[in-house]
Design an enzyme around this catalytic site. Sequence first.
Site, short mmCIF file in Angstrom:
data_model
loop_
_atom_site.label_atom_id
_atom_site.label_comp_id
_atom_site.label_asym_id
_atom_site.label_seq_id
_atom_site.Cartn_x
_atom_site.Cartn_y
_atom_site.Cartn_z
N ASP A 1 -6.76 1.36 0.95
CA ASP A 1 -6.71 1.80 2.54
C ASP A 1 -8.44 1.21 3.02
O ASP A 1 -9.17 0.78 2.23
CB ASP A 1 -6.54 3.24 2.56
CG ASP A 1 -7.85 3.98 2.34
OD1 ASP A 1 -8.66 3.60 1.73
OD2 ASP A 1 -7.96 5.07 3.00
N LYS B 1 0.91 -1.27 -0.07
CA LYS B 1 -0.08 0.00 -0.03
C LYS B 1 0.91 1.24 0.07
O LYS B 1 0.70 2.00 -0.71
CB LYS B 1 -0.85 -0.01 1.13
CG LYS B 1 -2.03 0.96 1.24
CD LYS B 1 -2.60 1.23 2.59
CE LYS B 1 -2.42 2.42 3.10
NZ LYS B 1 -2.66 2.58 4.43
#
Length: 223
Positions: free
Chosen positions: A149, A130
Site C-alpha cells: 500500500d 493488493k
Amino acid sequence: MPARPSAHRSFRKNTARKVVRHLRDAYPDAGCALVHRSAFELLIATILSAQCTDARVNQVTSDLFRKVRSPADFARLPLAKLEKAIRSTGFFRNKARNIKACCQMLVENYDGRIPRDLDQLVTLPGIGRKTANVVLGTAFGLATGVVVDTHVARLSRRLGLTDAKDPQKIEQDLIRLIPRTEWVDFSHRMIHHGRQVCGARKPRCDACSMQQFCPKNGLIPSG
Ligand code: SF4
C-alpha cells in the site's frame, strides 16, 4: 564508482534482514486495522479502504455489516442503497458498482464463498492483487505475495529495499528480499511503522529504531 550489482543485492538483502528484525521487535502483534469477522467482510472492507482511512471504513462497516451480511445480501441490495451506505468512504459509486458485481459473481460462480486462490480472486470485479493478498494473507494465512500500500511503498524506498515506484515492481523486489514466512506480518508492521513513525510528510527519524542503517532515500537532509 557505482556499486557492483551483486554488492548492491547483498546490501539490500542485509538491510531487509535488519528491517524484518526491527519491525518484529517493535510491532510483534501488528495486524490488520480493518475490523472484520470473516474473509468476506475483510474483502468488502478492503474494497472500501481505497483512498479512505481505516477508521472511516470501520465506522461505515460497523453499521453496514449489521444489516447486510453475505454476498447474496449485497447482490440483492439496490445499488442506490449501497451507495448511500458507503458514501462517506469516497469514490462510492465506483465502489458500490464493484461490490455488487463482485458479490453477484461470488454467488453465481463460487457458491457465495471466497476463493482461496490469487488467480481466481483477481478475476472478481474491484479486486486487484493488493486486495487479494490482503484477504488471502490476513483471513486465510496464505502468503501469496506482499501487500504494497502507500505506506509499504514509501518505507520500502526510504529504507533502500527498492527504487521502484510501481506497486507491482516494489512487490517483486520485496518478494526477492523477504522470507515468505514473513510476508504477511511484514506488511502489517510496515503499515504500523508508516503510521506511527515514518509518516509521509514528517518522518520521525529520531524516534526510529532503524535510523542507524536506514539510508533515508528520497528525504531531504535537515539542518
Ligand atoms: S530512519 Fe527515518 S526514513 Fe528511515 S524508516 Fe526510520 S523514520 Fe523512516
